[in-house]
Design a protein around this motif. Structure first.
Motif, mmCIF file in Angstrom:
data_model
loop_
_atom_site.group_PDB
_atom_site.id
_atom_site.type_symbol
_atom_site.label_atom_id
_atom_site.label_comp_id
_atom_site.label_asym_id
_atom_site.label_seq_id
_atom_site.Cartn_x
_atom_site.Cartn_y
_atom_site.Cartn_z
ATOM 1 N N THR A 152 0.851 -1.184 0.000
ATOM 2 C CA THR A 152 0.000 0.000 0.000
ATOM 3 C C THR A 152 0.891 1.240 0.000
ATOM 4 O O THR A 152 2.106 1.142 -0.170
ATOM 5 N N LYS B 25 -15.289 -5.459 13.468
ATOM 6 C CA LYS B 25 -15.475 -4.147 12.842
ATOM 7 C C LYS B 25 -16.124 -4.299 11.475
ATOM 8 O O LYS B 25 -17.018 -3.539 11.125
ATOM 9 N N ASN B 26 -15.690 -5.286 10.702
ATOM 10 C CA ASN B 26 -16.276 -5.528 9.378
ATOM 11 C C ASN B 26 -17.740 -5.929 9.494
ATOM 12 O O ASN B 26 -18.574 -5.500 8.694
ATOM 13 N N ALA C 74 -4.668 -6.246 7.453
ATOM 14 C CA ALA C 74 -5.904 -6.838 7.971
ATOM 15 C C ALA C 74 -6.733 -7.422 6.831
ATOM 16 O O ALA C 74 -7.214 -8.561 6.928
ATOM 17 N N GLY C 75 -6.899 -6.681 5.766
ATOM 18 C CA GLY C 75 -7.689 -7.163 4.630
ATOM 19 C C GLY C 75 -7.111 -8.412 4.008
ATOM 20 O O GLY C 75 -7.836 -9.359 3.695
ATOM 21 N N GLU D 36 -10.832 -6.953 13.981
ATOM 22 C CA GLU D 36 -11.063 -6.512 12.606
ATOM 23 C C GLU D 36 -12.309 -7.184 12.019
ATOM 24 O O GLU D 36 -13.092 -6.553 11.318
ATOM 25 N N HIS E 46 -1.899 -0.965 8.085
ATOM 26 C CA HIS E 46 -2.753 -1.748 8.981
ATOM 27 C C HIS E 46 -3.963 -2.293 8.225
ATOM 28 O O HIS E 46 -4.292 -3.481 8.316
ATOM 29 N N GLU E 47 -4.627 -1.441 7.450
ATOM 30 C CA GLU E 47 -5.812 -1.860 6.695
ATOM 31 C C GLU E 47 -5.462 -2.900 5.632
ATOM 32 O O GLU E 47 -6.199 -3.868 5.433
ATOM 33 N N SER E 48 -4.341 -2.717 4.960
ATOM 34 C CA SER E 48 -3.911 -3.662 3.929
ATOM 35 C C SER E 48 -3.604 -5.025 4.533
ATOM 36 O O SER E 48 -4.037 -6.068 4.018
ATOM 37 N N VAL F 281 -2.072 -6.573 13.904
ATOM 38 C CA VAL F 281 -3.489 -6.644 13.583
ATOM 39 C C VAL F 281 -4.152 -7.645 14.528
ATOM 40 O O VAL F 281 -3.645 -8.755 14.708
ATOM 41 N N GLN G 37 -1.599 3.889 8.650
ATOM 42 C CA GLN G 37 -3.003 3.476 8.683
ATOM 43 C C GLN G 37 -3.316 2.541 7.506
ATOM 44 O O GLN G 37 -3.972 1.516 7.675
ATOM 45 N N SER G 38 -2.833 2.879 6.330
ATOM 46 C CA SER G 38 -3.055 2.035 5.153
ATOM 47 C C SER G 38 -2.373 0.680 5.298
ATOM 48 O O SER G 38 -2.907 -0.334 4.849
#
Length: 99
Positions: free
Chosen positions: A29, A90-91, A46-47, A87, A42-44, A82, A39-40
């Motif tokens: 990312t 949250k989703n 986790a996804g 997560e 972490h999101e990447s 993560v 932040q990106s």
């Protein structure tokens, strides 16, 4: 909680590119600022991990330390943690409110 090391590289545009050496080329990312890149990242991560989990696919074991990765200054390496249970919750909440 799971943790993977991420390499942060500042490109010529001043953005931060982020790669996970244990997960190359699948999780990567960037961010316009270091805060956005973190932040990106972490999101990447986790996804990617949640998707692998959903499809019952094996995920590479995280490296135990950053010393095996070669990083030149001013680039740096940092762990990204993560909590997959959090997560996933949250989703689920996000999907509930979108319905």
């Amino acid at each position: 909680m799971v943790s993977y090391f991420a390499i942060f590289l500042k490109n010529e545009k001043g953005q931060y590119e982020v790669t996970f050496p244990d997960l190359v080329p699948y999780a990567a990312t960037f961010g316009d600022t270091l805060k956005e890149a973190i932040q990106s990242a972490h999101e990447s991560l986790a996804g990617y991990l949640l998707t692998k989990e959903d499809f019952n696919e094996k995920v590479p074991t995280p490296s135990s330390g950053p010393m095996k990765f070669k990083v030149k200054k001013p680039d740096f390496i940092a762990p990204v943690e993560v909590n997959l249970d959090l997560e996933r919750k949250k989703n689920s909440i996000g999907e509930f409110f979108q319905s």
